[in-house]
Design a protein around this motif. Structure first.
Motif, PDB file in Angstrom:
ATOM      1  N   VAL A  86      11.683  -6.782  -4.557  1.00 52.23           N
ATOM      2  CA  VAL A  86      10.569  -5.989  -4.038  1.00 52.23           C
ATOM      3  C   VAL A  86      10.534  -4.627  -4.719  1.00 52.23           C
ATOM      4  O   VAL A  86      11.484  -3.848  -4.612  1.00 52.23           O
ATOM      5  CB  VAL A  86      10.703  -5.807  -2.511  1.00 52.23           C
ATOM      6  N   PRO A  87       9.439  -4.295  -5.411  1.00 52.40           N
ATOM      7  CA  PRO A  87       9.353  -2.979  -6.033  1.00 52.40           C
ATOM      8  C   PRO A  87       8.775  -1.933  -5.085  1.00 52.40           C
ATOM      9  O   PRO A  87       8.002  -2.260  -4.173  1.00 52.40           O
ATOM     10  CB  PRO A  87       8.395  -3.214  -7.208  1.00 52.40           C
ATOM     11  N   GLY A  88       9.139  -0.680  -5.332  1.00 52.64           N
ATOM     12  CA  GLY A  88       8.497   0.438  -4.671  1.00 52.64           C
ATOM     13  C   GLY A  88       7.433   0.973  -5.606  1.00 52.64           C
ATOM     14  O   GLY A  88       7.747   1.464  -6.692  1.00 52.64           O
ATOM     15  N   LEU A  89       6.176   0.871  -5.226  1.00 48.33           N
ATOM     16  CA  LEU A  89       5.065   1.295  -6.064  1.00 48.33           C
ATOM     17  C   LEU A  89       4.689   2.728  -5.689  1.00 48.33           C
ATOM     18  O   LEU A  89       4.193   2.981  -4.578  1.00 48.33           O
ATOM     19  CB  LEU A  89       3.873   0.364  -5.881  1.00 48.33           C
ATOM     20  N   ALA A  90       4.921   3.657  -6.620  1.00 54.52           N
ATOM     21  CA  ALA A  90       4.614   5.059  -6.369  1.00 54.52           C
ATOM     22  C   ALA A  90       3.134   5.287  -6.648  1.00 54.52           C
ATOM     23  O   ALA A  90       2.693   5.291  -7.794  1.00 54.52           O
ATOM     24  CB  ALA A  90       5.482   5.956  -7.253  1.00 54.52           C
ATOM     25  N   VAL A  91       2.364   5.484  -5.577  1.00 58.26           N
ATOM     26  CA  VAL A  91       0.901   5.593  -5.661  1.00 58.26           C
ATOM     27  C   VAL A  91       0.488   7.059  -5.644  1.00 58.26           C
ATOM     28  O   VAL A  91       0.955   7.846  -4.807  1.00 58.26           O
ATOM     29  CB  VAL A  91       0.240   4.845  -4.485  1.00 58.26           C
ATOM     30  N   VAL A  92      -0.400   7.429  -6.576  1.00 61.68           N
ATOM     31  CA  VAL A  92      -0.983   8.767  -6.605  1.00 61.68           C
ATOM     32  C   VAL A  92      -2.086   8.809  -5.549  1.00 61.68           C
ATOM     33  O   VAL A  92      -3.103   8.115  -5.688  1.00 61.68           O
ATOM     34  CB  VAL A  92      -1.567   9.091  -7.994  1.00 61.68           C
ATOM     35  N   PRO A  93      -1.921   9.603  -4.477  1.00 60.63           N
ATOM     36  CA  PRO A  93      -2.891   9.537  -3.369  1.00 60.63           C
ATOM     37  C   PRO A  93      -4.309   9.929  -3.750  1.00 60.63           C
ATOM     38  O   PRO A  93      -5.265   9.225  -3.406  1.00 60.63           O
ATOM     39  CB  PRO A  93      -2.304  10.515  -2.341  1.00 60.63           C
ATOM     40  N   GLU A  94      -4.497  11.053  -4.443  1.00 60.68           N
ATOM     41  CA  GLU A  94      -5.852  11.474  -4.792  1.00 60.68           C
ATOM     42  C   GLU A  94      -6.424  10.527  -5.847  1.00 60.68           C
ATOM     43  O   GLU A  94      -5.822  10.298  -6.889  1.00 60.68           O
ATOM     44  CB  GLU A  94      -5.862  12.906  -5.323  1.00 60.68           C
ATOM     45  N   GLY A  95      -7.578   9.995  -5.570  1.00 61.02           N
ATOM     46  CA  GLY A  95      -8.222   9.090  -6.508  1.00 61.02           C
ATOM     47  C   GLY A  95      -7.764   7.654  -6.403  1.00 61.02           C
ATOM     48  O   GLY A  95      -8.273   6.789  -7.132  1.00 61.02           O
ATOM     49  N   ALA A  96      -6.826   7.365  -5.517  1.00 60.61           N
ATOM     50  CA  ALA A  96      -6.355   5.986  -5.372  1.00 60.61           C
ATOM     51  C   ALA A  96      -7.446   5.116  -4.752  1.00 60.61           C
ATOM     52  O   ALA A  96      -8.092   5.505  -3.778  1.00 60.61           O
ATOM     53  CB  ALA A  96      -5.107   5.948  -4.500  1.00 60.61           C
ATOM     54  N   GLU A  97      -7.651   3.951  -5.332  1.00 62.03           N
ATOM     55  CA  GLU A  97      -8.613   2.991  -4.796  1.00 62.03           C
ATOM     56  C   GLU A  97      -7.898   2.147  -3.744  1.00 62.03           C
ATOM     57  O   GLU A  97      -7.488   1.008  -3.982  1.00 62.03           O
ATOM     58  CB  GLU A  97      -9.176   2.136  -5.932  1.00 62.03           C
ATOM     59  N   THR A  98      -7.751   2.726  -2.578  1.00 66.15           N
ATOM     60  CA  THR A  98      -6.874   2.150  -1.560  1.00 66.15           C
ATOM     61  C   THR A  98      -7.341   0.788  -1.055  1.00 66.15           C
ATOM     62  O   THR A  98      -6.522  -0.095  -0.812  1.00 66.15           O
ATOM     63  CB  THR A  98      -6.709   3.127  -0.383  1.00 66.15           C
ATOM     64  N   ASP A  99      -8.642   0.610  -0.882  1.00 70.10           N
ATOM     65  CA  ASP A  99      -9.131  -0.687  -0.399  1.00 70.10           C
ATOM     66  C   ASP A  99      -8.840  -1.787  -1.411  1.00 70.10           C
ATOM     67  O   ASP A  99      -8.366  -2.882  -1.058  1.00 70.10           O
ATOM     68  CB  ASP A  99     -10.630  -0.628  -0.103  1.00 70.10           C
ATOM     69  N   ALA A 100      -9.113  -1.505  -2.683  1.00 67.06           N
ATOM     70  CA  ALA A 100      -8.863  -2.499  -3.725  1.00 67.06           C
ATOM     71  C   ALA A 100      -7.374  -2.773  -3.876  1.00 67.06           C
ATOM     72  O   ALA A 100      -6.958  -3.919  -4.077  1.00 67.06           O
ATOM     73  CB  ALA A 100      -9.450  -2.014  -5.053  1.00 67.06           C
ATOM     74  N   LEU A 101      -6.564  -1.728  -3.766  1.00 66.24           N
ATOM     75  CA  LEU A 101      -5.120  -1.914  -3.858  1.00 66.24           C
ATOM     76  C   LEU A 101      -4.607  -2.737  -2.690  1.00 66.24           C
ATOM     77  O   LEU A 101      -3.767  -3.633  -2.877  1.00 66.24           O
ATOM     78  CB  LEU A 101      -4.408  -0.560  -3.881  1.00 66.24           C
ATOM     79  N   ALA A 102      -5.077  -2.437  -1.492  1.00 64.50           N
ATOM     80  CA  ALA A 102      -4.633  -3.189  -0.320  1.00 64.50           C
ATOM     81  C   ALA A 102      -4.955  -4.668  -0.475  1.00 64.50           C
ATOM     82  O   ALA A 102      -4.143  -5.537  -0.120  1.00 64.50           O
ATOM     83  CB  ALA A 102      -5.282  -2.620   0.936  1.00 64.50           C
TER      84      ALA A 102
END
Length: 256
Positions: A53-69
């Motif tokens: 299981v990787p830990g994915l470090a996500v940049v919050p500003e500008g993240a396409e959260t719906d698509a990522l989810a």
């Protein structure tokens, strides 16, 4: 995989761990995620093939959260907080840093708070309160304030000095970056990865580094190609087969 001298040396080091009754815990962090580009696919394929299981470090500003989810659903991956905007605030001529000592502490705390809140809203069951500063650099004053923002873990690069970076803030770093940032800016190859992991494990076993700190692999999917991932996957499967190795998820390693 044992034909390479560097990989053979790593396996010998793991044999020493096994002889001593020790287990080498390894964890995996990937940085700079904002959207589910095709570059993410081979990372997820390696995670599935290795069961790691990787830990994915996500940049919050500008993240396409719906698509990522949607893309990450069912993958078991975990989300870490990669600063706020991955924006350089360092003075001219200084090394890049989003959270330098020259920046007002109140501004840095505001960004850290906002980053965690945004990702917790988007990924309530997947995000971990781990702060990953862009470029692995962070002002000491902010380190002391992260726990009050709700973070419990700080992750940068290099052997940690102590299990906790500040009261209430565990330190869990990475030690093997698979990209040659100062040269080709491409994958370093499995020999270099094996050599860096071997050096970290040998230092831990010999007491020159914290023996309880898990070894951390650091990848950057946006600058890697499928061939890189296949080579890395073969190495990790060889390590997984060793009796002294445990490939662990971030939420597990943050408790070690």
């Amino acid at each position: 995989m044992t034909g390479s001298p560097a990989i053979a040396q790593l396996l010998r080091e793991l044999d020493r761990w096994a002889s001593a009754g020790l287990t080498a815990s390894l964890w995996w962090r990937d940085d700079d995620l904002q959207r589910p580009t095709p570059a993410l696919d081979p990372l997820l394929a390696m995670a599935a093939a290795t069961g790691w299981v990787p830990g994915l470090a996500v940049v919050p500003e500008g993240a396409e959260t719906d698509a990522l989810a949607a893309r990450l659903a069912g993958t078991g991956t975990e989300i870490l907080v990669h600063g706020f905007a991955h924006r350089n605030h360092a003075a001219a001529g200084a090394k890049k840093c989003e959270f330098p000592a020259s920046r007002p502490l109140a501004d840095m705390c505001r960004d850290a708070d906002a980053g965690l809140a945004r990702l917790q809203d988007a990924f309530p069951d997947r995000v971990l309160p781990c702060f990953v500063p862009p470029w692995n650099r962070i002002a000491p004053d902010l380190i002391g304030s992260l726990a009050t923002s709700g973070f419990t873990v700080l992750s940068t690069f290099g052997a940690r000095r102590a299990p906790h970076a500040a009261p209430g803030l565990r330190c869990v770093n990475t030690h093997s970056d698979v990209i040659d940032w100062r040269g080709t800016r491409k994958f370093v190859g499995t020999d270099v990865v094996a050599a860096s992991l071997s050096a970290h494990l040998e230092a831990c076993r010999a007491g020159r580094a914290d023996p309880k700190e898990p070894g951390g692999l650091l990848t950057h999917h946006l600058v890697m190609v499928e061939e890189d991932w296949r080579a890395l996957e073969a190495l990790m499967l060889a390590l997984k087969a060793h009796e002294a190795v445990s490939l662990v998820a971030p939420r597990t390693v943050f408790c070690l």
